[in-house]
Design an enzyme around this catalytic site. Structure first.
Site, PDB file in Angstrom:
ATOM      1  N   VAL A 272      -2.247 -10.130   9.419  1.00  0.00           N
ATOM      2  CA  VAL A 272      -3.341 -11.062   9.134  1.00  0.00           C
ATOM      3  C   VAL A 272      -4.063 -10.673   7.838  1.00  0.00           C
ATOM      4  CG1 VAL A 272      -5.508 -12.033  10.017  1.00  0.00           C
ATOM      5  CG2 VAL A 272      -3.627 -11.570  11.592  1.00  0.00           C
ATOM      6  N   GLU A1266       8.826   9.393 -24.403  1.00  0.00           N
ATOM      7  CA  GLU A1266       9.615   8.198 -24.093  1.00  0.00           C
ATOM      8  C   GLU A1266      11.109   8.454 -23.943  1.00  0.00           C
ATOM      9  OE1 GLU A1266       7.860   4.713 -26.679  1.00  0.00           O
ATOM     10  OE2 GLU A1266       7.895   6.572 -27.822  1.00  0.00           O
TER      11      GLU A1266
END
Length: 1335
Positions: A272, A1266
């Site tokens: 819910v 990176e």
């Protein structure tokens, strides 16, 4: 919260302190209450839907029946406070604090380097802490299970798991699987250069304080008295709009159920709660029968077991385990099938909140348990005021037939699960995008009963999930197969019949239609094999066994605890013991991360009169705005103003980036206006009431293909070329052409974009606190939008909860949005994007289309390559031009091709603008390179690694853009990776495995990498720093870089400590701000440490030069003495340091230049196993060799490499963004966008930092932020290798292209077989698909 007279007092405890809430509002969840009412900000908001674990807390309850205290983890974002009556909540602040004492869990997470940005750390701590409260000596399996519901985007999980494993009893040092030799043995891992001793310890376990379970806080005695009170009464909590009723007896519950038949029963709020939050569902009344003993029981009988509806899925799991251990194997087939799914269907938090009754009765179409319960002939015991009755948990019930449903006043009391008989088989199957904590793409529960002693079908049941709006029962198919023998003919009829019966329409919601059809039969085939095997085990003479090669199809991939070694250069023994450079120093905020005391933007205390901002975004991809009606919104309570484009005093369009849409919208998700209100709930409510009318504009361009058709571009073409392509193509043996698609990626930083904008009231000054990589950019955009000089705008940036490129340009736009609102209202603005809005508005990595034409000789030598790249840039320029430049410049990767041309262009589309993302184009572009190398290998009948080696740079050379470099470290990484990973031996082993297994295949791949850091414009590589020495000798360092979790500030402290020759404890680093260091460039491009380190070094050296005369006079003196003396002699103790930047340049006219300062090399080898029937894959092992030159901090560098690798692996495998053909992003949260979890990381994870020299950079280091990202593609190409083996065995020799991501869908549909051949296919011209690819 408003006071309402007929409300009861809500009593619960938080961290041992009693909380009495007189006006408990059922709509308020615990996360909001902790953060905004109790001001406990350690518990974080990251998704709001229970899907990420950042808000995990421990809930403890006392059970008066058993007299035991039950501790369990829960996600605070889903817990209504009204459900906590009588409970004790422990948050991260209650576990340990810097102010009192830190807990061993917090200490070890920090010291094992299990935190980077620190935003997920409190949740990780709470998951591990709760486990230890229940199991002080956990097993590695329990650690894995406890962390399954927690996401981390930075670390790659290995150090987090390792910190948990320090609490396990057995040795956690890995004996390399099966060989018995320890992989830490120096001789075993001999290195090329013998003098360089390698280290493997990133932390010292001897420092850890022991775990003492007797020291944990006690459960509040008052709560025990409350729980044992015999005169409990019903509780009612009356909110502003809703009422919460907690009955305390079953009769009372049934009475209330009759009074409020439509009220949902709330136990865990896992079904819910998300519906209320994400679909605006509203309920005036909630019934919450928490703790009713009638709903909490296990009752075994001779025929089966009845389990109370109030049991959580975790309690169900424990109960089933106990039953399975007690009963003979043949009786517990249903129970074992349920246990298999319970292991992976959700994280520990949700499993402890969700209940059996709630799961059964809500009947989600993706339910993993209901199909098995139905196949096992379970029944549901219902109760109402009228009495009790039983209904079968069967097809009609699951398909929601009215006659098989609950009556409105009935509730589920319990579920009865019968035992199986000898000739009755029950199984469950599921396949999801990610092995754990993900909804199934298709799942099934199946059972068959045979006439005793035969293989003649007496009864057959098949239930499928996620194939329609409800669970589907294939009852017609089953009926027609009764009386048949269980043989291959029956199987092929069953497949045909079930495909006829289950119709998934071509435009079905959720997409993947052909894949889901294939799974229907693939899972049926798995069941067929399983039963065949079971029959053979019962009577080997009568029933044939399944072929040996099919055996592995029966097994799901196991969840193993990862093992691994991290190897790095030991510190020179002659280095001063005080000098921290080269040591694996812990992140300077790590302990604060783990205690929740590190302050993020939304943790800052509320300011007087502050307002909250909610956004209204475009629902159309390309349209004229006809009108904006804000009247209804303005009339709502708490609303102060609605801000639109006309409220922008200065530039509303700055360098092509639009702040508030005006006249037209150019993508779904563009900000049209914002609502400022006294609470976020009020602002959000009002935002829904803003009415916008549109008129669509043609064309609407969503994909790269459409952009090319309409000639729609953001940039001119960028090109580099060497040699003579046309000529070269005439003289090669073979030419191949192909194209590769690489889809985009969401940053999924754990802290969404958050801004606090404070107008100063005089001189038009504005102060912004935000998480960004580029404060200067924010300052520029805010100044432009407000039409004031930049000197009036201050940006403060202390830390960001992850960024990965997503906080380079986007915070400037969002900062301007909030600054305009602050300017108009004259009040502070707190602007926090919800996860769904963040994903929609800020976009991510550029999707890419690569086209190639390659000319090569039969021996594998590539002579010519002509490559074209197109990216999907979105609707505004953002970083698209720079990304395309990076793609073109780096497009050769590690290979020398004498005749090479690369062209690239960014397409303009009606999608939100894509932006910077770790690797900046390289991870997408280089997939294309590796794909064509693999294609050449296939044409030449060579192995991909042979063709890679043939074409790799081997001697000092020039790149295609004429930059000199020495590939010696590349060769070293490549050779060591091949050798140390035992690549060739494992390739042979994989081939043998593939010969012996038809439905499972293994694949290996190794990829080399030549990566670069920095920017081709020299002025973007500059940096400054400001260093103050105070009179007590303490030092304050500020610089222009931003701390995003990568440990930049930690490294700066190491630099200052070395340069000033003082202990690290003397050096403090507070924040980055535009006041202290102006005009700083972005912290991106892997150069944060490079440039800021040089600036800090420069400042320290200036100061040391000033102090030199004093030190010479008093060489034996202390630092404090020298500083005092310097002040007396009027020597300035403050210095600005400056680094001019690497002198990079690129001439696009000449197509040449020294575009980057230096290269970072690496190699990575991965091995996977693929399930050809479902498309699932398992990453078995990864070895990474990364050229780190000299690592300033090996712990941080290895953390960056591992974190980037796992993020890259996500990009190339399970992370899939879904768009509608109208350009609407569907993937807006962790439920429908899957980043890797603890389960996805390699079972063996070996990382080595390889030593080389890099004199240009500070201390000869290299930027590694990176580089690891692209290495994740070794997983993609290992999958490719496994799929190739499957196709070869099935006689499919045609070349195929594996695009990215290699999702289960792509893998399954590429492994073609009889099951993919038999599904119905639709003519694409006859329907509009639910989702499309945009690359």
């Amino acid at each position: 919260m408003p006071y309402l007279a007929n409300s009861d007092e809500l009593i619960f405890f938080v961290n041992g302190r009693k909380v009495t809430e007189k006006n408990a509002d059922p709509e308020i969840n615990l996360l909001f209450y902790l953060r905004k009412v109790l001001r406990l900000t350690g518990t974080k908001y990251a998704c709001g839907g229970g899907g990420c674990g950042a808000c995990t807390v421990m809930v403890s309850r006392y059970n008066p029946k058993t007299k035991k205290i039950h501790h369990y983890p829960a996600t605070a974002c889903l817990l209504p406070i009204c459900s906590l009556y009588g409970a004790a909540v422990t948050t991260v602040e209650g576990v340990g604090s810097i102010k009192t004492r830190i807990h061993p869990v917090q200490e070890r997470l920090a010291k094992c380097h299990g935190t980077q940005c620190g935003f997920c750390s409190p949740g990780m701590v709470m998951s591990l802490y709760t486990l230890l409260r229940n199991h002080p000596e956990p097993t590695p399996e329990q650690i894995m299970e406890a962390l399954a519901g927690n996401l981390c985007r930075c670390t790659g999980y290995r150090p987090i798991i390792e910190s948990g494993k320090t609490f396990c009893v057995e040795s956690t040092v890995c004996q390399i699987k099966g060989s018995g030799k320890c992989c830490m043995d120096q001789e075993e891992r001999s290195f090329v250069n013998r003098q360089e001793k390698m280290c493997t310890k990133l932390y010292n376990e001897d420092e850890f304080q022991p775990l003492d379970p007797t020291q944990e806080p006690i459960f509040p005695p008052e709560l025990i008295r409350m729980a044992e009170n015999p005169n409990k009464r019903r509780l009612t909590f009356q909110g502003e709009k809703t009422t919460w009723i907690t009955p305390v007896t079953l009769d009372d519950l049934l009475e209330q159920r009759a009074n409020y038949p439509k009220a949902p029963l709330i136990m865990g709020n896992t079904a819910v709660g998300p519906r209320i939050k994400f679909t605006d569902e509203f309920h005036p009344v909630f019934l919450s029968p928490l703790g009713l003993p009638e709903l909490h029981f296990v009752n075994p009988t001779d025929d089966g077991v009845t389990i109370g509806a109030g049991y959580s899925l975790a309690q169900l799991n424990d109960a089933l385990h106990f039953i399975v251990s007690e009963q003979p194997k043949e009786k517990t087939k249903t129970f074992r099938a349920l246990l298999k799914h319970l292991r992976t269907l959700a994280g520990a938090q949700i499993k402890n909140m969700a209940t059996l009754g709630g799961h059964v009765v809500s009947r989600p179409n993706y339910s993993d348990l209901n199909p098995i319960l139905a196949a096992g002939n379970a029944t549901i015991n219902l109760v109402s005021k009228e009495g009790e009755r039983q209904i079968p948990l069967n097809g009609p019930f699951l398909e929601r037939s009215p006659e098989a449903n609950l009556k409105t006043e009935e509730i589920v009391l319990s579920v009865y699960i019968p035992y199986c008989t000898q000739w009755h088989f029950v199984s469950g199957f599921r396949l999801a995008q990610r092995q754990e904590n993900a909804f199934a793409i298709v799942n099934a529960g199946m059972s068959v009963k045979f006439e005793d002693g035969t293989n003649i079908v007496k009864d057959l049941q098949m239930f499928y999930g996620s194939v329609g709006p409800t669970i589907f029962s294939a009852s017609q198919t089953c009926k027609q197969l009764i009386g048949r023998q269980w043989d291959d003919q029956m199987l092929s009829d069953a497949c045909r019949l079930v495909l006829d019966e289950i119709c998934i329409p071509p435009a079905a919601r959720g997409g993947m239609v052909e894949y889901r059809r294939t799974l229907i039969t693939s899972l049926l085939f798995k069941f067929y094999l399983k039963v065949q095997r079971g029959l053979n085990e019962m009577n080997p003479k009568k029933f044939p066994d399944i072929p040996e090669k099919f055996m592995s199809a029966l097994e799901d991939f196991p969840i193993e605890t990862p093992q691994g070694i991290q190897m790095f250069q030991c510190v020179d023994p002659y280095q001063s013991p005080q000098d921290p450079v080269g040591h694996p120093v812990m992140h300077q905020s790590a302990i604060k991360h783990a205690t929740g005391e590190a302050v993020f933007i939304d943790d800052m205390l509320p300011l007087d009169q502050e307002l909250f901002l909610a956004v209204v975004t475009s629902t159309r991809a390309h349209a004229k705005i006809i009108s904006i009606d804000i009247s209804e919104a303005l009339a709502l309570p708490g609303v102060v103003d609605v801000i639109t484009a006309k409220d922008v005093p200065g530039d509303n369009n700055h360098h092509g980036e639009i702040i508030y849409a005006q006249n037209e919208v150019i993508c779904v998700g563009q900000i049209i206006c914002t609502v400022a209100a006294d609470t976020y709930a009020h602002a959000k409510e009002a935002a829904k009431k803003v009415k916008i009318t549109y008129e669509d504009i043609k064309p609407m361009i969503i994909t790269i293909k459409q952009a090319l058709e309409h000639n729609s571009f953001l940039t001119v073409e960028k090109k580099i070329e060497q040699g003579n392509i046309e000529q070269a193509f005439k003289y090669v043996d073979q030419i191949i052409e192909g194209e590769v698609h690489v889809e985009g990626q969401e940053h999924f930083y754990m802290e969404t974009q958050t801004i606090l904008a404070v107008p100063k009231g005089e001189d038009k000054e504005m102060v912004l606190h935000l998480g960004t990589q580029f404060p200067t950019h924010v300052q520029e955009y805010v100044a432009a939008a407000l039409n004031v000089p930049r000197s009036r705008i201050t940006c403060h940036m202390k830390r960001a909860g992850g960024a990965f490129g997503g906080k380079v340009t986007k915070p400037a736009l969002l900062g301007a949005v909030s600054a305009v609102a602050a300017n108009k209202t004259g009040r502070p603005i707190r602007f926090i994007l919800e996860r769904g809005d963040d994903m929609l508005i800020t976009a991510g990595r550029h999707p890419l289309l690569g086209k190639y034409k390659i000319g090569f000789m039969n021996n594998g030598v590539i002579k010519a390559a002509d490559v074209e790249y197109y990216t999907n840039g979105g609707c505004t320029p953002d970083e698209s031009e720079l990304v395309i430049e990076f793609i073109v410049l780096k497009s050769e990767n590690a290979y020398y091709i004498p005749n090479f041309r690369c062209r690239g262009r960014a397409c303009k589309t009606n999608l939100p603008s894509n932006t910077a993302f770790r690797g900046f184009g390289f991870p997408q572009a280089t997939v294309v390179v590796e794909a064509y190398i693999t294609a050449v290998a296939s044409q030449c009948n060579l192995l991909p690694e042979e063709v890679k080696e043939i074409n790799m740079y081997k001697r000092i050379s020039k790149t295609a853009h004429k930059q000199m470099f020495n590939p010696e470290p590349l060769q070293r990484c490549w050779k060591e990776c091949l050798e140390k990973s035992s690549f060739h031996a494992r390739r042979l082993a994989a081939e043998e495995f593939n010969t012996n297994n038809y439905w499972k295949k293994r694949g290996l791949a190794i990829v080399p990498m030549k990566f670069t850091i920095g920017i081709p414009m020299a002025y973007y590589n500059q940096a400054a720093a400001l260093v103050h020495i105070y009179l007590d000798g303490s030092v304050l360092v500020t610089h222009g870089g931003c701390e995003l979790g990568q440990g930049l500030n930690t490294k700066m402290i190491q630099v200052a400590s070395r340069e000033l020759n003082i202990p690290q404890s003397y050096v403090h680093l507070s924040e980055t701000s535009t006041i202290t260091v102006p005009n700083a460039v972005f912290t991106a491009g892997s150069m944060g440490t490079d440039i800021n380190g040089k600036a800090v070094q420069n400042a320290c050296q200036i100061l040391m030069a000033r102090l030199q005369p004093i030190i010479r006079k008093n060489s034996k003196g202390k630092w404090e003495d020298w500083i005092a003396k310097a002040f007396e002699e009027s020597i300035s103790l403050s210095a600005t340091g400056y680094f001019k930047g690497y002198q990079t340049h690129m001439d696009w006219q000449k197509e040449e230049g020294d575009a980057y300062p230096y290269f970072v090399y690496g190699a990575s080898c991965s091995e996977v196993e693929v399930d050809c029937l479902t498309g699932a894959h398992k990453l078995l092992r990864t070895d990474i060799f990364m050229d780190a030159a000299f690592s300033i901090n090996p712990a941080l560098d290895i953390g960056q490499v591992e974190g980037a690798f796992i993020q890259g692996m996500g990009l190339y495998t399970i992370e899939e963004l879904k768009y509608s053909p109208e350009g609407v992003l569907y993937s807006r949260g962790p439920d429908d966008y899957k980043i890797p979890t603890v389960t996805e990381i390699p079972e063996g994870f070996y990382v080595t930092l390889v030593r080389s020299r890099n004199p240009i950079a500070i201390y000869s280091s290299k930027g590694l932020g990176e580089a690891g990202m692209f290495l994740g593609s070794s997983v993609l190409f290992a999958i490719y290798d496994a799929v190739t083996a499957a196709r070869r065995e099935r006689g499919l020799t045609t070349a195929f292209t594996m695009s990215s991501p290699a999702t289960p869908e792509l893998i399954r549909m590429t492994c073609m077989d009889q099951f993919t051949d038999m599904i119905p296919r639709d003519d694409p011209s006859t329907f509009t698909p639910w989702s499309i690819h945009v690359s």
